[in-house]
Design a protein around this motif. Structure first.
Motif, PDB file in Angstrom:
ATOM      1  N   TYR A 149     -21.432   0.759 139.770  1.00  0.00           N
ATOM      2  CA  TYR A 149     -22.456   1.734 139.389  1.00  0.00           C
ATOM      3  C   TYR A 149     -23.679   1.593 140.292  1.00  0.00           C
ATOM      4  CZ  TYR A 149     -25.576   4.637 136.653  1.00  0.00           C
ATOM      5  OH  TYR A 149     -26.435   5.628 136.267  1.00  0.00           O
ATOM      6  N   SER A 150     -24.065   0.349 140.581  1.00  0.00           N
ATOM      7  CA  SER A 150     -25.234   0.118 141.428  1.00  0.00           C
ATOM      8  C   SER A 150     -24.862   0.328 142.891  1.00  0.00           C
ATOM      9  CB  SER A 150     -25.763  -1.305 141.236  1.00  0.00           C
ATOM     10  OG  SER A 150     -26.138  -1.520 139.899  1.00  0.00           O
ATOM     11  N   ALA A 151     -25.781   0.907 143.632  1.00  0.00           N
ATOM     12  CA  ALA A 151     -25.614   1.056 145.083  1.00  0.00           C
ATOM     13  C   ALA A 151     -27.007   1.020 145.687  1.00  0.00           C
ATOM     14  CB  ALA A 151     -24.915   2.373 145.416  1.00  0.00           C
ATOM     15  N   SER A 152     -27.176   0.184 146.693  1.00  0.00           N
ATOM     16  CA  SER A 152     -28.526  -0.062 147.216  1.00  0.00           C
ATOM     17  C   SER A 152     -29.180   1.199 147.756  1.00  0.00           C
ATOM     18  CB  SER A 152     -28.476  -1.143 148.309  1.00  0.00           C
ATOM     19  OG  SER A 152     -27.568  -0.774 149.333  1.00  0.00           O
ATOM     20  N   ARG A 153     -28.410   2.045 148.454  1.00  0.00           N
ATOM     21  CA  ARG A 153     -29.003   3.235 149.064  1.00  0.00           C
ATOM     22  C   ARG A 153     -29.078   4.427 148.117  1.00  0.00           C
ATOM     23  NH1 ARG A 153     -25.975   3.915 154.760  1.00  0.00           N
ATOM     24  NH2 ARG A 153     -24.279   2.918 153.640  1.00  0.00           N
ATOM     25  N   PHE A 154     -28.179   4.461 147.108  1.00  0.00           N
ATOM     26  CA  PHE A 154     -28.116   5.629 146.224  1.00  0.00           C
ATOM     27  C   PHE A 154     -27.593   5.170 144.861  1.00  0.00           C
ATOM     28  CE2 PHE A 154     -26.423  10.323 146.029  1.00  0.00           C
ATOM     29  CZ  PHE A 154     -27.278  10.567 144.971  1.00  0.00           C
ATOM     30  N   PRO A 155     -28.465   4.528 144.043  1.00  0.00           N
ATOM     31  CA  PRO A 155     -28.033   3.998 142.743  1.00  0.00           C
ATOM     32  C   PRO A 155     -27.416   5.081 141.859  1.00  0.00           C
ATOM     33  CG  PRO A 155     -30.221   3.189 143.311  1.00  0.00           C
ATOM     34  CD  PRO A 155     -29.881   4.253 144.328  1.00  0.00           C
ATOM     35  N   GLY A 156     -26.297   4.721 141.210  1.00  0.00           N
ATOM     36  CA  GLY A 156     -25.646   5.650 140.298  1.00  0.00           C
ATOM     37  C   GLY A 156     -24.957   6.816 140.974  1.00  0.00           C
ATOM     38  N   LYS A 157     -24.680   6.706 142.279  1.00  0.00           N
ATOM     39  CA  LYS A 157     -24.159   7.858 143.028  1.00  0.00           C
ATOM     40  C   LYS A 157     -22.801   8.329 142.503  1.00  0.00           C
ATOM     41  CE  LYS A 157     -21.918   5.116 146.696  1.00  0.00           C
ATOM     42  NZ  LYS A 157     -21.860   4.854 148.144  1.00  0.00           N
ATOM     43  N   LEU A 158     -21.977   7.402 141.990  1.00  0.00           N
ATOM     44  CA  LEU A 158     -20.639   7.795 141.547  1.00  0.00           C
ATOM     45  C   LEU A 158     -20.666   8.654 140.293  1.00  0.00           C
ATOM     46  CD1 LEU A 158     -18.544   4.564 142.201  1.00  0.00           C
ATOM     47  CD2 LEU A 158     -18.862   6.558 143.669  1.00  0.00           C
ATOM     48  N   MET A 159     -21.794   8.632 139.581  1.00  0.00           N
ATOM     49  CA  MET A 159     -21.927   9.474 138.384  1.00  0.00           C
ATOM     50  C   MET A 159     -22.760  10.724 138.647  1.00  0.00           C
ATOM     51  SD  MET A 159     -20.060   8.415 135.945  1.00  0.00           S
ATOM     52  CE  MET A 159     -20.760   9.446 134.648  1.00  0.00           C
ATOM     53  N   GLN A 160     -23.124  10.953 139.888  1.00  0.00           N
ATOM     54  CA  GLN A 160     -23.845  12.176 140.232  1.00  0.00           C
ATOM     55  C   GLN A 160     -22.918  13.381 140.124  1.00  0.00           C
ATOM     56  OE1 GLN A 160     -27.199  12.509 141.115  1.00  0.00           O
ATOM     57  NE2 GLN A 160     -27.330  10.359 140.468  1.00  0.00           N
ATOM     58  N   ASP A 161     -23.476  14.510 139.733  1.00  0.00           N
ATOM     59  CA  ASP A 161     -22.673  15.721 139.539  1.00  0.00           C
ATOM     60  C   ASP A 161     -22.236  16.318 140.874  1.00  0.00           C
ATOM     61  OD1 ASP A 161     -21.813  18.050 137.666  1.00  0.00           O
ATOM     62  OD2 ASP A 161     -22.890  19.012 139.301  1.00  0.00           O
ATOM     63  N   LEU A 162     -20.935  16.577 140.973  1.00  0.00           N
ATOM     64  CA  LEU A 162     -20.391  17.276 142.137  1.00  0.00           C
ATOM     65  C   LEU A 162     -19.701  18.537 141.621  1.00  0.00           C
ATOM     66  CD1 LEU A 162     -19.735  17.616 145.098  1.00  0.00           C
ATOM     67  CD2 LEU A 162     -17.825  16.008 144.824  1.00  0.00           C
ATOM     68  N   GLU A 183     -25.535  16.627 148.700  1.00  0.00           N
ATOM     69  CA  GLU A 183     -25.786  18.059 148.866  1.00  0.00           C
ATOM     70  C   GLU A 183     -24.790  18.672 149.848  1.00  0.00           C
ATOM     71  OE1 GLU A 183     -27.787  19.866 146.960  1.00  0.00           O
ATOM     72  OE2 GLU A 183     -28.037  17.951 145.918  1.00  0.00           O
ATOM     73  N   ARG A 184     -24.455  17.916 150.897  1.00  0.00           N
ATOM     74  CA  ARG A 184     -23.464  18.402 151.872  1.00  0.00           C
ATOM     75  C   ARG A 184     -22.091  18.542 151.202  1.00  0.00           C
ATOM     76  NH1 ARG A 184     -20.808  15.550 156.361  1.00  0.00           N
ATOM     77  NH2 ARG A 184     -21.830  13.661 155.606  1.00  0.00           N
ATOM     78  N   ALA A 185     -21.746  17.562 150.363  1.00  0.00           N
ATOM     79  CA  ALA A 185     -20.460  17.598 149.658  1.00  0.00           C
ATOM     80  C   ALA A 185     -20.385  18.797 148.727  1.00  0.00           C
ATOM     81  CB  ALA A 185     -20.255  16.295 148.869  1.00  0.00           C
ATOM     82  N   LYS A 186     -21.498  19.120 148.063  1.00  0.00           N
ATOM     83  CA  LYS A 186     -21.521  20.273 147.149  1.00  0.00           C
ATOM     84  C   LYS A 186     -21.234  21.565 147.908  1.00  0.00           C
ATOM     85  CE  LYS A 186     -24.668  18.370 143.648  1.00  0.00           C
ATOM     86  NZ  LYS A 186     -26.006  18.451 143.037  1.00  0.00           N
ATOM     87  N   LYS A 187     -21.796  21.683 149.098  1.00  0.00           N
ATOM     88  CA  LYS A 187     -21.576  22.895 149.901  1.00  0.00           C
ATOM     89  C   LYS A 187     -20.120  22.985 150.333  1.00  0.00           C
ATOM     90  CE  LYS A 187     -26.320  23.137 151.612  1.00  0.00           C
ATOM     91  NZ  LYS A 187     -27.217  22.937 152.789  1.00  0.00           N
ATOM     92  N   ILE A 188     -19.549  21.851 150.735  1.00  0.00           N
ATOM     93  CA  ILE A 188     -18.143  21.839 151.155  1.00  0.00           C
ATOM     94  C   ILE A 188     -17.244  22.171 149.978  1.00  0.00           C
ATOM     95  CG2 ILE A 188     -16.270  20.342 151.986  1.00  0.00           C
ATOM     96  CD1 ILE A 188     -18.417  18.814 153.586  1.00  0.00           C
ATOM     97  N   TRP A 189     -17.568  21.632 148.797  1.00  0.00           N
ATOM     98  CA  TRP A 189     -16.731  21.871 147.606  1.00  0.00           C
ATOM     99  C   TRP A 189     -16.691  23.361 147.273  1.00  0.00           C
ATOM    100  CZ3 TRP A 189     -14.051  17.813 145.521  1.00  0.00           C
ATOM    101  CH2 TRP A 189     -13.247  18.130 144.421  1.00  0.00           C
ATOM    102  N   LYS A 190     -17.834  24.016 147.406  1.00  0.00           N
ATOM    103  CA  LYS A 190     -17.878  25.457 147.106  1.00  0.00           C
ATOM    104  C   LYS A 190     -17.009  26.260 148.062  1.00  0.00           C
ATOM    105  CE  LYS A 190     -22.489  25.551 145.016  1.00  0.00           C
ATOM    106  NZ  LYS A 190     -23.909  25.946 145.203  1.00  0.00           N
TER     107      LYS A 190
END
Length: 242
Positions: free
Chosen positions: A11-24, A235-242
């Motif tokens: 769950y913890s990440a030094s550069r982007f904490p909680g990134k795996l639970m961010q909405d995609l 944000e880049r991943a969200k654009k690709i997903w769309k």
């Protein structure tokens, strides 16, 4: 051979904490990654292994397979080793939890390495991508790899390798992608062997395998993929997903 995919998920990440639970685009990143890995139909099983009750409950809620890590770990390989210690498997593939765009052809190539390795000369296999951008070559966050003529890894480094001492020589650079396929014995050896000087210096876990004489077969892929390490990556991943 029984081949499974393990997705280590801190769950913890030094550069982007909680990134795996961010909405995609409607689902958390880790859920997207898990479901994409299952949908490849390449594995006998797909399991998320995590230190987080939040991630554990999320994967359970979508009917997925998930295990809790018993202890803190320094790297994903240690987390996977703990999880597979008592499993009856031959090959385990480490799929990164922050790469929701699972690339099927690259995973097929890794699996094929072991199907072709009838004499069991390969301890693990991993991916590399040809890079030409000078900033990326010099960037210490980009791990580079050099190989012998049979594509067995000679060394990994955050420095540009090989060093272009003679600028007239045509030099190629390859970026190491952190997707691994292990024989079970290789990852258990990693788990039980102490870190040595080169790994400690570079902070690159796969160097431990080389320091103890393991053989790593590198497979070239032409797909860079999308690693979600920063909010900008998301944000880049969200654009690709769309």
């Amino acid at each position: 051979m029984k081949i499974i995919a393990m997705i280590p998920a801190r769950y913890s990440a030094s550069r982007f904490p909680g990134k795996l639970m961010q909405d995609l685009n409607g689902k958390p990143v880790i859920t997207r990654t898990y479901q994409a890995t299952v949908n490849t139909n390449l594995f006998d099983d797909v399991i998320v292994v995590t230190d987080s009750t939040i991630i554990f409950n999320e994967i359970k809620s979508v009917g997925g397979k998930v295990m809790m890590s018993k202890k803190e770990h320094d790297c994903g390989s240690d987390r996977i080793a703990e999880a597979v210690e008592d499993l009856d498997i031959d090959i385990v593939i480490n799929v990164q939890g922050d790469e929701p765009f699972t690339e099927v052809e690259s995973l097929k190539k890794l699996i094929q390495v072991f199907k072709d390795d009838t004499s069991k000369q390969v301890d693990l296999a991993s991916l590399m991508v040809h890079i030409t951008d000078e900033d990326e070559i010099k960037n210490p966050n980009t791990v580079k790899v050099i190989t012998d003529q049979n594509n067995f890894a000679l060394y990994f480094s955050r420095s540009p390798i090989p060093y272009p001492r003679d600028t007239e020589v045509e030099t190629q650079y390859f970026k190491h992608k952190g997707v691994y396929a292990f024989r079970k014995q290789a990852i258990m050896d990693f788990y039980n062997l102490p870190m040595l000087m080169l790994e400690a210096s570079e902070k690159i876990e796969c160097i431990r395998y080389l320091e103890y004489g393991k053989r790593i077969k590198m497979v070239e892929t032409h797909v860079q993929g999308v690693e979600i390490d920063t909010p900008e990556d998301l944000e880049r991943a969200k654009k690709i997903w769309k």
